[in-house]
Structure formats: C-alpha cells, structure tokens
Design a protein around this motif. Structure first.
Motif, short mmCIF file in Angstrom:
data_model
loop_
_atom_site.label_atom_id
_atom_site.label_comp_id
_atom_site.label_asym_id
_atom_site.label_seq_id
_atom_site.Cartn_x
_atom_site.Cartn_y
_atom_site.Cartn_z
N SER A 1 -2.97 -1.84 -8.98
CA SER A 1 -3.27 -0.78 -9.77
C SER A 1 -4.03 -2.30 -10.78
N THR A 2 -4.96 -2.56 -11.25
CA THR A 2 -5.23 -3.58 -11.86
C THR A 2 -5.78 -3.39 -13.69
N ALA A 3 -5.80 -3.94 -14.40
CA ALA A 3 -6.59 -3.59 -15.93
C ALA A 3 -8.46 -2.79 -15.45
N GLN A 4 -9.05 -3.53 -14.81
CA GLN A 4 -9.95 -2.92 -13.63
C GLN A 4 -10.03 -1.31 -13.12
N GLY A 5 -8.46 -1.29 -13.02
CA GLY A 5 -8.42 0.38 -11.34
C GLY A 5 -7.35 -0.07 -10.73
N ALA A 6 -7.11 1.17 -9.64
CA ALA A 6 -6.10 0.88 -8.94
C ALA A 6 -7.59 0.58 -6.76
N GLY A 7 -6.91 -0.02 -6.61
CA GLY A 7 -8.09 0.27 -5.13
C GLY A 7 -7.76 -1.26 -3.85
N TYR A 8 -8.94 -1.13 -3.31
CA TYR A 8 -8.49 -2.41 -2.58
C TYR A 8 -9.31 -3.80 -3.00
N ASN B 1 0.71 -0.82 -0.59
CA ASN B 1 0.17 -0.01 0.23
C ASN B 1 1.08 0.77 -0.14
N ARG B 2 -0.04 2.41 -0.27
CA ARG B 2 1.45 3.49 0.21
C ARG B 2 -0.06 4.38 0.24
N PHE B 3 0.49 5.09 0.77
CA PHE B 3 -0.56 6.22 1.91
C PHE B 3 -0.03 7.27 1.82
N GLY B 4 -0.84 8.92 1.33
CA GLY B 4 -1.01 10.33 1.28
C GLY B 4 -0.09 10.57 2.57
#
Length: 326
Positions: free
Chosen positions: A238-245, A219-222
C-alpha cells in the motif's frame, strides 16, 4: 541453429531435459557457489559426474554454474567448485566473479568459460574485458536489453551471446539484488538464496492467506486466490498512490515470438530459466522451444502449445526485448 540451454535442479530434471531435446543443460553444486542454493536442489559431486556422463552419452553438454560471488573468508569453497567441475568433465563453467574467472583461467587454461548473467556484462567493452582478459567464449546477456541492442552488441563482440527466452524475471539489475538480503540477511548474489525457505511463513485466516518473508508482510491472498511464494520484488504493498504490485508483477518472460529476431541478431544460444522448477516444467518448456526452433529452421509455422500453465501468475511478457516505453 541456435543452441537450446535448459535448466536442471536435480538429476531427474537433467534427464528430462535431455529426453526433451536440450542441446545443453546448466546446473550447479548443492552449496552456496550457485545462485539457486535451495534445500533439495542441485548436485553432489558424484551426481554431477554421473549427469555429465549421461549427457555426453546422449550428445548433450553440461554447463556448471558457479555464479555467486565468493566470501573473502572462504574463497577456497568456490575455487574447489571450479576444480571439481573441471575434473568431472564440465563442457563449460558459468562464472560471475572476476577473481574466480581469473583463478579458472590460470588453473585450467583449456576449460571453456562463460560469463554469467550475474556479471551484468551489457555492453561491448565489458564483454571484451572478459574475453580478452580471461578468454571467455560466451556471455549470458542481462535481461534489460532490447533485440536491436542485442544485435548491436553481437556485431561488435567476438564473444558468443546467450539470452533468456523463458522463465522468471527480476526487477533488480542482474547480480545486484539487495531486497531479499535486506529482509533475511542472506544474499542471492553471495549465498545464492532469494527468499530462503527458512525465512518464509504463511498465516491462514478466515479471509485467506498472508505470506511473510523475514517478518515482513509480502502479500495477502483471498480465500479463493492462489498464494504465491513471497519475494519482496513481487509483493503487493500500500502506498499513497494505491495498493498493488509496486516493484514488479508476478509474470514470466516468454520470447517464443521473438526467436527469428534473436536469430537474426546473431544470438548463439537460448536459455530457459527454472532450476528450481520440477520435471514437468522442464520437459514441457524444453519441448516447446525445441519444436519452435525446428519450425524456425524449416520456415514453417510452429504448432506449439501455450506455456501459460508454466508461467508465474499465469501471465507472460516480452520484457525488455521489446521496449515499448522508448
């Protein structure tokens, strides 16, 4: 009235659970025989004996979790844990491994045995096997069942049922986690360590914090974002469908609103997750559910504070108890 089963990772947490109104406390030895095998947690043999004596003096029970799966070359470590827990006066042993269940049933025929959630016994036939073969008295049901499914299992089983009502969730099937062991070489189900601290690393940059597990970026946190503990199932990718959990959001189970349904389903005991959490967590969550159960028993509305400060990611869910996708 349903029993309230509470966690304790330290003697101090055990005392807090008793003071807050726990009916029973579950804990484990400070070795690989239990599924929360972290440095600074759990009980020595002497601490367990003293903890059991304290609990019994206050009218509470102690359930000892020996709920990892023994290594073929070191079965005696787990067998010794069984013997020592019985000798210390444990009210019940929480076991997952069939071989260890067989050992406990033969060596200590009068000892009460509970089937750990790690055994993933999720249907009447599986539960009947443990009850009829080893004399198991209670099963801790996996967190994949809806309330109607729990009710059906309870109706068809002679075994008591115990369910989780608060705490961390896992995307993996109970007792079948392979994500953490893939990254670190240490298995939650055998060594009792999910995301062991020895394999955790944080890197501070001007942009924030990067967390890693076993060399994998999790993970990367601001700069102003709280940095959570790195577990693969709750990492952002990150995946082809976007980034997230991708696997699971960081969120905690909170089944406070389902207590009546669980009672009506025939559940014997309610379990709070969190042996790795501190005394403030234990005391606050136990008092919350003690008050909620008292209100349920009297038929009144529970005047209870929110548990949001103690949830992961400051968010909660009803999990599979309410399967809205069906």
């Amino acid at each position: 009235m349903m029993e309230l089963i509470c966690p304790a990772g330290t003697p101090a947490a055990l005392k807090s659970a008793i003071d807050a109104g726990a009916d029973a406390i579950y804990c484990g030895f400070n070795d690989e025989t239990n599924a929360r095998n972290f440095p600074g947690l759990n009980f020595s043999r002497d601490e367990l004996r003293k903890g059991i004596a304290l609990a019994h003096a206050r009218g509470a029970k102690i359930l000892v979790a020996i709920n990892t799966f023994p290594r073929a070359s070191a079965v005696e470590i787990w067998q010794r844990a069984v013997d020592d827990a019985v000798s210390a006066g444990a009210d019940a042993l929480i076991l997952a491994d069939i071989g260890l269940m067989d050992y406990a049933a033969r060596r200590h025929p009068n000892q009460r045995l509970h089937v750990s959630v790690q055994a993933a016994a999720a249907n009447p036939d599986a539960i009947a096997f443990y009850a009829e073969t080893f004399g198991a008295r209670r099963v801790v049901l996996p967190r994949v069942l809806s309330v109607p499914e729990i009710a059906e299992i309870t109706r068809e089983s002679a075994c008591e049922t115990e369910v989780f009502v608060f705490g961390g969730l896992c995307v993996m099937a109970e007792g079948r986690c392979s994500l953490s062991s893939y990254a670190t070489g240490k298995s939650p189900n055998m060594q009792g360590v999910c995301s062991p601290p020895s394999h955790v690393a944080y890197e501070q940059t001007t942009e924030g914090t990067t967390s890693r597990l076993g060399g994998f970026t999790i993970n990367r946190f601001g700069a102003s974002e709280p940095a959570g503990y790195p577990t693969l199932c709750k990492g952002r990718f990150s995946t082809a469908q976007g980034a997230g959990y991708i696997f699971e959001d960081p969120v905690s189970l909170d089944a406070t609103t389902l207590l009546k349904g669980l009672r009506d389903a025939g559940v014997t005991a309610l379990k709070i997750e969190g042996r790795q959490r501190g005394r403030a967590y234990v005391e606050s969550v136990v008092r919350h559910f003690r008050h909620a159960l008292a209100a349920l028993g009297s038929g009144s509305e529970a005047d209870i504070a929110s548990l949001k400060p103690f949830t992961e990611g400051q968010a909660s869910t009803l999990g599979a108890y309410r399967k809205t996708w069906r």
